[in-house]
Design a protein around this motif. Structure first.
Motif, mmCIF file in Angstrom:
data_model
loop_
_atom_site.group_PDB
_atom_site.id
_atom_site.type_symbol
_atom_site.label_atom_id
_atom_site.label_comp_id
_atom_site.label_asym_id
_atom_site.label_seq_id
_atom_site.Cartn_x
_atom_site.Cartn_y
_atom_site.Cartn_z
ATOM 1 N N ALA A 1 8.424 -8.365 -4.794
ATOM 2 C CA ALA A 1 7.664 -7.441 -5.647
ATOM 3 C C ALA A 1 8.391 -6.110 -5.779
ATOM 4 C CB ALA A 1 6.268 -7.221 -5.054
ATOM 5 N N THR A 2 8.982 -5.632 -4.683
ATOM 6 C CA THR A 2 9.708 -4.365 -4.729
ATOM 7 C C THR A 2 10.987 -4.503 -5.537
ATOM 8 O OG1 THR A 2 8.859 -3.910 -2.508
ATOM 9 C CG2 THR A 2 10.644 -2.517 -3.300
ATOM 10 N N GLY A 3 11.680 -5.623 -5.329
ATOM 11 C CA GLY A 3 12.946 -5.815 -6.011
ATOM 12 C C GLY A 3 12.794 -6.022 -7.512
ATOM 13 N N LEU A 4 11.747 -6.725 -7.904
ATOM 14 C CA LEU A 4 11.611 -7.100 -9.316
ATOM 15 C C LEU A 4 10.618 -6.225 -10.071
ATOM 16 C CD1 LEU A 4 11.459 -10.959 -8.712
ATOM 17 C CD2 LEU A 4 13.472 -9.566 -9.231
ATOM 18 N N GLY A 5 9.783 -5.477 -9.345
ATOM 19 C CA GLY A 5 8.689 -4.748 -9.986
ATOM 20 C C GLY A 5 9.124 -3.645 -10.936
ATOM 21 N N GLY B 1 9.556 1.019 -5.669
ATOM 22 C CA GLY B 1 9.087 1.669 -4.453
ATOM 23 C C GLY B 1 7.617 2.048 -4.530
ATOM 24 N N VAL B 2 7.166 2.456 -5.725
ATOM 25 C CA VAL B 2 5.748 2.782 -5.887
ATOM 26 C C VAL B 2 4.892 1.536 -5.666
ATOM 27 C CG1 VAL B 2 3.998 3.450 -7.588
ATOM 28 C CG2 VAL B 2 6.094 4.771 -7.394
ATOM 29 N N ILE B 3 5.311 0.423 -6.274
ATOM 30 C CA ILE B 3 4.583 -0.837 -6.085
ATOM 31 C C ILE B 3 4.566 -1.206 -4.600
ATOM 32 C CG2 ILE B 3 4.702 -3.321 -6.554
ATOM 33 C CD1 ILE B 3 5.754 -2.589 -9.353
ATOM 34 N N ARG B 4 5.733 -1.104 -3.962
ATOM 35 C CA ARG B 4 5.836 -1.428 -2.530
ATOM 36 C C ARG B 4 4.868 -0.594 -1.698
ATOM 37 N NH1 ARG B 4 11.001 1.040 -0.972
ATOM 38 N NH2 ARG B 4 9.661 2.859 -0.969
ATOM 39 N N ASP B 5 4.885 0.732 -1.928
ATOM 40 C CA ASP B 5 4.058 1.606 -1.101
ATOM 41 C C ASP B 5 2.570 1.414 -1.393
ATOM 42 O OD1 ASP B 5 6.409 2.522 -0.056
ATOM 43 O OD2 ASP B 5 6.455 4.374 -1.209
ATOM 44 N N MET B 6 2.226 1.175 -2.675
ATOM 45 C CA MET B 6 0.823 0.947 -2.997
ATOM 46 C C MET B 6 0.322 -0.362 -2.380
ATOM 47 S SD MET B 6 0.723 2.274 -6.945
ATOM 48 C CE MET B 6 -1.032 2.090 -7.251
#
Lengths: 218, 218, 218
Positions: C39-43, C141-146
């Motif tokens: 998700a972080t890599g592709l988001g 990174g935003v997706i990852r942290d959320m």
């Protein structure tokens, strides 16, 4: 309705201001405040544009969007600093929560109108168009609240989705009968914002009367 | 595979129910429950449709989507109230967590099938199509959990993405060899849901054996 | 600029590694780590592609994207296990936080370049193209942290959006004057990553000097 882009920009302005105020409340630094303001101001419209197939989204092709959002966020920061300079007394009187409630309510009204109008213009039927109005109106706020790890207002307060739905349905309903909608659009936006503000001030709610059951999901 | 829209609507129904149950567990008010139900029911499919280029997304052009999601969320609220009226004894026996686990597992199965099928119909290759199946299956739940500020189940439980991937790959693999897929689709959905339920009930997991290292990110 | 897809894949690699490291820090299980890595890599790239109208997004039509993200996440897990096997001493020396900071900074640089370049190629004007560069760079990174219920780094650290904006603007500005951009692209990516790393190490910030005002939003 020929969409008054004015409503979209007014929505961007108030939404970005609400994002910047949230950033200040959360103690973010300057860049964080600007980023949160831009994300809040542009987020709801971006989701709407992607869903209705307006490619590319308005904020990427019309420079006024990003400019409006940035100016709103910067304006909030400047006012905050000046208030801080004037002293704690005045600063207490111009309460952050009142400012927040005001811009957040205005956002709801402006975006309900512009979201519904743009969706109609892109050929959606009245009901999905009104749904897009609600989504535009609450979307930026949802992004804002999720970014600062809070449960979005739309889930916590009943008179948030309801005013947005009211304004959106009004625009979608009347759109069939007239093309000179600007006064009505202002009325719908005002009604939406007023309903949200009064409900928040009076503490209207219809919370389920039982306490929540805290069971862990699997 | 001619996508059985039935699977998509079944997925919407169970996903919206899971969203409404989460709303009840979190003590949201009625509007919050409906909004969370609609977002959970329609979110995964909306992300899928945007990514595969199905414009506008199904939930905006087909009235059955929004209707199904709303009915599911309302149904959950009504049942909850009736259970509360009958008394705490019965209410304890019809446990919220069991209902939640059931609809969440069914969601996974239905959406894995419909997501993969629709992606294939839009010309994606089998592997990305299966990826879209997984994304559709877990997407609504991720939106639901993020909205209530929880870490999504897909990150916390191994047998969540795995069953969804299994069902999606199955549909993508068999699609080449037959066009009469309905029985197989039901089997894939059932397998996915059953695997998720059994794993949750038995507590299957393969957690890394070391405790997490709590270092603050910069 | 003919977009060097290399930069996009390098960004996917480092972003997925940062997602996997976050998963390890949070004590997620193996599937959770892989999902968070993907998700972080592709988001970030997926959001960019949807906004600029690149349908379907690159990660759905080019198998190298998903492969790169999966390999990066798996690589992080394998290295972590080997370090754990070698012993706590070595493991302490190869600190998780340093590895995280490195891959997160590289992500910022690679994606600022590839995001801006791809947006320009799709016909966006320089300013919105640079905005898309920033969005691509911080998006994953935003997706990852959320997903792990944290406030995203981009809101907490000033020298996160700033380096990304610098790299993006540089690419957008120079693109007009040359078509042989590869060396410049590497320089822009390196500058972005270096600025973010140095700022994090030195603790640069320009936090507003007043404590946050904790008023509850309505």
């Amino acid at each position: 309705m020929h969409l008054p882009i004015l409503f979209d920009l007014l929505g961007v302005f108030s939404a970005a201001a609400s994002g910047a105020l949230t950033g200040i409340r959360k103690g973010l630094d300057l860049v964080g405040i600007l980023v949160l303001g831009a994300a809040t101001g542009l987020g709801g419209g971006a989701v709407r544009d992607v869903l209705i197939g307006a490619h590319p989204p308005a904020f990427l092709v019309d420079w006024r969007y990003l400019t409006t959002a940035t100016l709103a966020a910067l304006g909030v920061v400047v006012v905050e600093y000046r208030l801080a300079a004037v002293g704690p007394l005045l600063r207490e009187r111009v309460r952050l929560s009142t400012a927040y409630l005001t811009v957040d309510s205005l956002t709801l009204g402006f975006f309900a109108v512009s979201g519904t109008g743009k969706a109609l213009r892109y050929g959606l039927a009245p009901v999905p168009a009104a749904l897009m109005g609600v989504l535009t109106a609450v979307g930026g706020g949802v992004i804002r609240d999720m970014l600062v790890a809070e449960v979005p207002t739309v889930l916590r307060r009943e008179f948030y989705a309801i005013p947005a739905a009211l304004g959106s349905v009004l625009v979608a309903a009347v759109d069939r009968y007239t093309t000179a909608l600007t006064p009505l659009a202002f009325a719908a936006a005002g009604l939406t914002a007023a309903l949200r503000m009064v409900a928040a001030r009076r503490g209207w709610h219809a919370r389920l009367s039982r306490p929540p059951r805290a069971e862990e999901p699997r």
